[in-house]
Design a protein around this motif. Sequence first.
Motif, PDB file in Angstrom:
ATOM      1  N   UNK A   1       0.826  -1.204   0.000  1.00  0.00           N
ATOM      2  CA  UNK A   1       0.000   0.000   0.000  1.00  0.00           C
ATOM      3  C   UNK A   1       0.868   1.264   0.000  1.00  0.00           C
ATOM      4  N   UNK A   2       1.968   1.229   0.753  1.00  0.00           N
ATOM      5  CA  UNK A   2       2.869   2.386   0.781  1.00  0.00           C
ATOM      6  C   UNK A   2       3.548   2.598  -0.566  1.00  0.00           C
ATOM      7  N   UNK A   3       3.895   1.504  -1.247  1.00  0.00           N
ATOM      8  CA  UNK A   3       4.505   1.630  -2.574  1.00  0.00           C
ATOM      9  C   UNK A   3       3.515   2.198  -3.585  1.00  0.00           C
ATOM     10  N   UNK A   4       2.238   1.874  -3.428  1.00  0.00           N
ATOM     11  CA  UNK A   4       1.213   2.457  -4.290  1.00  0.00           C
ATOM     12  C   UNK A   4       1.113   3.963  -4.028  1.00  0.00           C
ATOM     13  N   UNK A   5       1.214   4.350  -2.755  1.00  0.00           N
ATOM     14  CA  UNK A   5       1.180   5.775  -2.420  1.00  0.00           C
ATOM     15  C   UNK A   5       2.351   6.506  -3.072  1.00  0.00           C
ATOM     16  N   UNK A   6       3.543   5.891  -3.042  1.00  0.00           N
ATOM     17  CA  UNK A   6       4.724   6.513  -3.653  1.00  0.00           C
ATOM     18  C   UNK A   6       4.640   6.514  -5.171  1.00  0.00           C
ATOM     19  N   UNK A   7       4.001   5.527  -5.737  1.00  0.00           N
ATOM     20  CA  UNK A   7       3.812   5.511  -7.189  1.00  0.00           C
ATOM     21  C   UNK A   7       2.979   6.728  -7.616  1.00  0.00           C
ATOM     22  N   UNK A   8       1.999   7.091  -6.779  1.00  0.00           N
ATOM     23  CA  UNK A   8       1.135   8.228  -7.085  1.00  0.00           C
ATOM     24  C   UNK A   8       1.771   9.563  -6.701  1.00  0.00           C
ATOM     25  N   UNK A   9       2.655   9.547  -5.700  1.00  0.00           N
ATOM     26  CA  UNK A   9       3.320  10.770  -5.249  1.00  0.00           C
ATOM     27  C   UNK A   9       4.723  10.406  -4.764  1.00  0.00           C
ATOM     28  N   UNK A  10       5.706  10.585  -5.638  1.00  0.00           N
ATOM     29  CA  UNK A  10       7.069  10.171  -5.317  1.00  0.00           C
ATOM     30  C   UNK A  10       7.708  11.002  -4.215  1.00  0.00           C
ATOM     31  N   UNK A  11       7.127  12.159  -3.897  1.00  0.00           N
ATOM     32  CA  UNK A  11       7.677  13.027  -2.850  1.00  0.00           C
ATOM     33  C   UNK A  11       6.881  12.942  -1.547  1.00  0.00           C
ATOM     34  N   UNK A  12       6.142  11.858  -1.366  1.00  0.00           N
ATOM     35  CA  UNK A  12       5.334  11.640  -0.166  1.00  0.00           C
ATOM     36  C   UNK A  12       6.280  11.232   0.973  1.00  0.00           C
ATOM     37  N   UNK A  13       6.694  12.220   1.756  1.00  0.00           N
ATOM     38  CA  UNK A  13       7.745  12.016   2.759  1.00  0.00           C
ATOM     39  C   UNK A  13       7.371  10.919   3.755  1.00  0.00           C
ATOM     40  N   UNK A  14       6.144  10.968   4.276  1.00  0.00           N
ATOM     41  CA  UNK A  14       5.769  10.023   5.321  1.00  0.00           C
ATOM     42  C   UNK A  14       5.684   8.592   4.782  1.00  0.00           C
ATOM     43  N   UNK A  15       5.403   8.414   3.489  1.00  0.00           N
ATOM     44  CA  UNK A  15       5.399   7.063   2.913  1.00  0.00           C
ATOM     45  C   UNK A  15       6.815   6.508   2.852  1.00  0.00           C
TER      46      UNK A  15
END
Length: 488
Positions: A405-419
């Motif tokens: 799920x966290x990798x999906x979050x980063x796929x959508x927003x590569x600068x998502x610091x908390x992910x």
Amino acid sequence: MTQKISDDLLDRLSACLTAHIGVTFPASRRPDLTRGIKAAARKLGYDNAESCIRGLLSASLDRAQIQLLASYLTVGETYFFREKKSLAVFEAHILPELIRSRAGKDRRLRFWCAACATGEEAYTIAMLLRRTIPDLKNWDISILATDINPQFLDKAARGLYDKWSFRETPPEIRQRFFTQRGARFEIHPDLKQMVTFSYLNLAADPAVPRSPYPQGLDLIFCRNVLMYFSPEWAKKVAQRLYRALKNEGWLIVSLTEASHVLFSQFVSVYFPEAIAYKKDPRRAKRIAWQPAAPPCESSGQPAAVRGEFQLPETPAGPEPVTTPPAVSPAIATPDVEREAPIGPTAEQITDLVLQARACADQGRLPEALGWCEQALAADRFNPALHYLRAAILQEQDDVGAAALALKKALYLDQEFVMAHFALGNLALRQGNVRKARKYLENVIALLEACPQDDLLPESAGLTAGRLRAIVQSTIAMRKLDESRARHE
């Protein structure tokens, strides 16, 4: 060695703060509560945080104590032209209707920014008014801006800001409305005099239950405020906001706070960009927006208003009725069969997220996951929802699904610091130090551009500086562990 504060003591302190300022500290925000009370302890005259908590719990808090606690425990993240969609609704739709309704009559408009923090939102409204109303000098316009944090109010009244407050502001705005003072920028005096800053605790019963405007307010901005309140206090404040408005008055909240449950007494008005709420007892509860006629010419002389704002407890107009009359030409009721949206609306998705968070805070993890997955089914490209799902899965010890799920979050927003940070912690939990270091170094790199006091999205109030210190300490600790392992 730092003394750990017991969970029971923190629970009691959280309940006390909720009673006095409305703000709640669920498990996800306990680090913020601990940091804040440790910082406030000496200012309150105590040697350590535990004795401070026990002292606060032993007697009723006075106003000075509440103000000081608020200065350490309230969130002050704001900047000019924040959340542009709701500002676009205000400038393009709501403000023209207000002008049209007053032009040639009572050329008077009253606005209130609740929980204004350091003032950027209030001054943004002043700039939009000056940009939208060419004959502003012929209007009597006032903007009230209130907050519980005296330090925020002092900065707002000075009107001096550094570059970080302009991070989403067009350069021409800064050139037009500010004067540079060294490395900082001062708001022009003509805009500064449009705004009155005043102390107000939204969760306290005012000593004098009246507004300085007996006729009520035309519009209230209360954005990114109620999300920090307990459900009970959020509902109470929503009712007070309703009473503070005159009939036909508007309430604008952030998209994450939009809720037909919380604002059930208002009419939900659906714009192309966002949702706003209107006090109109005559109408149905859900309507679609249609453009109003252009504003008329006007004349008159402005009158400045100064004074302390008190939140009214008495209704400014009649209470809602159950049977609405016909809708005026400016706003039309939608054809339900023809215009009914497919799937949940943005408002309903927000309610699903709130349900998920509430269940997670109460330890009802299967229910929380169910609500979260319903929200994701309607908005699967939202990285914050994937991050929330990961947090719930991690609490259920489903590490593999949480990582995915966290990798999906980063796929959508590569600068998502908390992910990145969460994936680093998961890798450490699995013993993969090399992978953990990669994610943690990503965090450090992304935080380079952030001021230390910047609050990070989805961090429950964690600042960039604090996260940077945590990550640097973790990396240093792991390097020490590796060094020891090589010598053993």
